[in-house]
Write a protein that holds these residues in place. Structure first.
Motif, PDB file in Angstrom:
ATOM      1  N   LEU A  19       2.117 -15.187  -4.092  1.00 25.76           N
ATOM      2  CA  LEU A  19       2.686 -14.216  -5.029  1.00 25.76           C
ATOM      3  C   LEU A  19       4.079 -13.810  -4.579  1.00 25.76           C
ATOM      4  O   LEU A  19       4.962 -13.543  -5.414  1.00 25.76           O
ATOM      5  N   GLY A  45      -4.972 -12.233  -7.293  1.00 32.25           N
ATOM      6  CA  GLY A  45      -5.027 -10.984  -6.544  1.00 32.25           C
ATOM      7  C   GLY A  45      -6.228 -10.807  -5.642  1.00 32.25           C
ATOM      8  O   GLY A  45      -6.361  -9.754  -5.019  1.00 32.25           O
ATOM      9  N   VAL A  72       1.797 -20.447  -8.318  1.00 35.15           N
ATOM     10  CA  VAL A  72       0.671 -19.732  -8.913  1.00 35.15           C
ATOM     11  C   VAL A  72       0.658 -19.936 -10.424  1.00 35.15           C
ATOM     12  O   VAL A  72      -0.387 -20.244 -11.018  1.00 35.15           O
ATOM     13  N   ARG A 131       2.752  -8.569 -10.468  1.00 36.42           N
ATOM     14  CA  ARG A 131       3.187  -9.944 -10.703  1.00 36.42           C
ATOM     15  C   ARG A 131       1.984 -10.867 -10.894  1.00 36.42           C
ATOM     16  O   ARG A 131       2.036 -11.808 -11.694  1.00 36.42           O
ATOM     17  N   SER A 132       0.896 -10.621 -10.163  1.00 42.34           N
ATOM     18  CA  SER A 132      -0.283 -11.477 -10.304  1.00 42.34           C
ATOM     19  C   SER A 132      -0.786 -11.480 -11.740  1.00 42.34           C
ATOM     20  O   SER A 132      -1.230 -12.519 -12.257  1.00 42.34           O
ATOM     21  N   LEU A 166       3.902  -6.918  -6.371  1.00 42.29           N
ATOM     22  CA  LEU A 166       3.215  -8.209  -6.278  1.00 42.29           C
ATOM     23  C   LEU A 166       1.883  -8.183  -7.026  1.00 42.29           C
ATOM     24  O   LEU A 166       1.503  -9.174  -7.668  1.00 42.29           O
ATOM     25  N   THR A 183      -6.586 -13.850 -11.967  1.00 41.85           N
ATOM     26  CA  THR A 183      -5.325 -13.773 -11.236  1.00 41.85           C
ATOM     27  C   THR A 183      -5.475 -14.114  -9.754  1.00 41.85           C
ATOM     28  O   THR A 183      -6.580 -14.217  -9.223  1.00 41.85           O
ATOM     29  N   ALA A 226      -2.895 -15.272  -2.018  1.00 33.92           N
ATOM     30  CA  ALA A 226      -2.075 -14.105  -2.342  1.00 33.92           C
ATOM     31  C   ALA A 226      -0.673 -14.212  -1.743  1.00 33.92           C
ATOM     32  O   ALA A 226       0.281 -13.632  -2.272  1.00 33.92           O
ATOM     33  N   PRO A 285       5.770 -17.892  -6.352  1.00 39.06           N
ATOM     34  CA  PRO A 285       5.074 -17.514  -7.584  1.00 39.06           C
ATOM     35  C   PRO A 285       5.032 -18.628  -8.620  1.00 39.06           C
ATOM     36  O   PRO A 285       4.099 -18.689  -9.430  1.00 39.06           O
TER      37      PRO A 285
END
Length: 302
Positions: A43, A69, A50, A93-94, A90, A67, A40, A47
């Motif tokens: 993130l 998360g 990810v 965003r995930s 955030l 995701t 996490a 990013p």
């Protein structure tokens, strides 16, 4: 971000291939996951890494991306100095990173990890945190609301160690407008908290928001029996994404043992899991793009 049919309709049409372990793919990309926030953290800090990890699984044939998360919580990011607005951004965003990696053609499952993941001390493999169902519901609800607002196709209530926490999660997601799957982590034919699987899966029986039930982050040898109990108890499609079969040695901080769920084993295992009712099949820790590609190949031949 998903095709025109609903996620439940897609499950009715046949097996969907999930992605594999996000953490192992990020480590293979050179990322340091030693922080308490685990994947996490990226993130906020990286990013693009990810998204690259998600893309690796899309290229392997994954149809559903989970995701980053899992360990993303308001409490965890607050310890890093982020306020609620920044954490909400955030969490959203995930979801967007997985959608971007899927190029709009796949399904996005927003990960909702257990309370123990926030503690970052392995509690998700024990459960029984000393909190009531109502207290756990209050913990999960704000994150669920933020993730649901980001528009995922499904919420993945995953690595749940305890039937009490499963009940709390199902209360927290009620009314959010997004379907969910419920996936326990199990050992010895029971939840990590020691409850019987029939009792554990029964919390999802009759709940129309739950579109699949099953197991993840467990030994692959546990999967088939658990899927049978899940199907018998709930009548719902199964979800299964176990670990590779290797075991983490905390003292030496290394993985030990052989692989029981790799590219060679994946087609045969998937065939058995599908026969037991699984409609979502993928991998968790130490399961990489090679194994997902083998599952996609099996899926394409079916």
């Amino acid at each position: 971000m998903a095709p025109a049919r609903t996620f439940a309709q897609a499950l009715a049409d046949g097996v969907l291939v999930l992605d594999g372990g996000l953490s192992n793919q990020l480590e293979d990309q050179g990322c340091d996951l030693s922080d308490a926030l685990w994947s996490a953290r990226l993130l906020a800090d990286a990013p693009e890494q990810v998204e690259a990890a998600h893309t690796a699984y899309v290229r392997a044939g994954a149809e559903v991306l989970i995701t980053a998360g899992y360990q993303a919580t308001y409490e965890g990011f607050a310890r890093r100095g982020l306020d609620r607005a920044a954490t909400t951004a955030l969490l959203r965003r995930s979801v967007s990173l997985a959608g971007q990696a899927g190029w709009g053609s796949g399904w996005v499952a927003a990960s909702v990890g257990p309370y123990g993941a926030m503690l970052a001390d392995g509690s998700e493999y024990r459960g029984r945190y000393g909190l009531s169902v109502r207290e756990l519901e209050r913990f999960h609800r704000p994150r669920v609301e933020a993730l649901a607002a980001a528009g995922p196709d499904v919420l993945a209530l995953e690595t749940v160690p305890d039937a009490d926490e499963a009940e709390a999660l199902l209360r927290a997601v009620a009314g959010c407008g997004v379907p969910v799957w419920l996936s326990y982590t199990v050992a010895g034919g029971r939840t990590r908290a020691g409850q019987g699987l029939a009792e554990a899966f029964a919390v999802a029986a009759g709940n129309d928001q739950v579109v699949a039930v099953g197991v993840n982050c467990c030994d692959p040898a546990e999967a088939l029996g658990a899927l049978a109990v899940a199907a018998e108890t709930t009548g719902k499609p199964g979800v299964v994404y176990p670990n590779s079969g290797e075991r983490w040695d905390a003292r030496s901080r290394a993985w030990r043992g052989g692989t029981a769920f790799g590219p060679a084993e994946a087609p045969g295992l998937a065939e058995a899991w599908a026969a037991a009712g699984a409609r979502l099949i993928g991998g968790c820790c130490r399961v990489g793009p090679g194994t997902i590609a083998a599952l996609a190949g099996w899926r394409g031949e079916g």
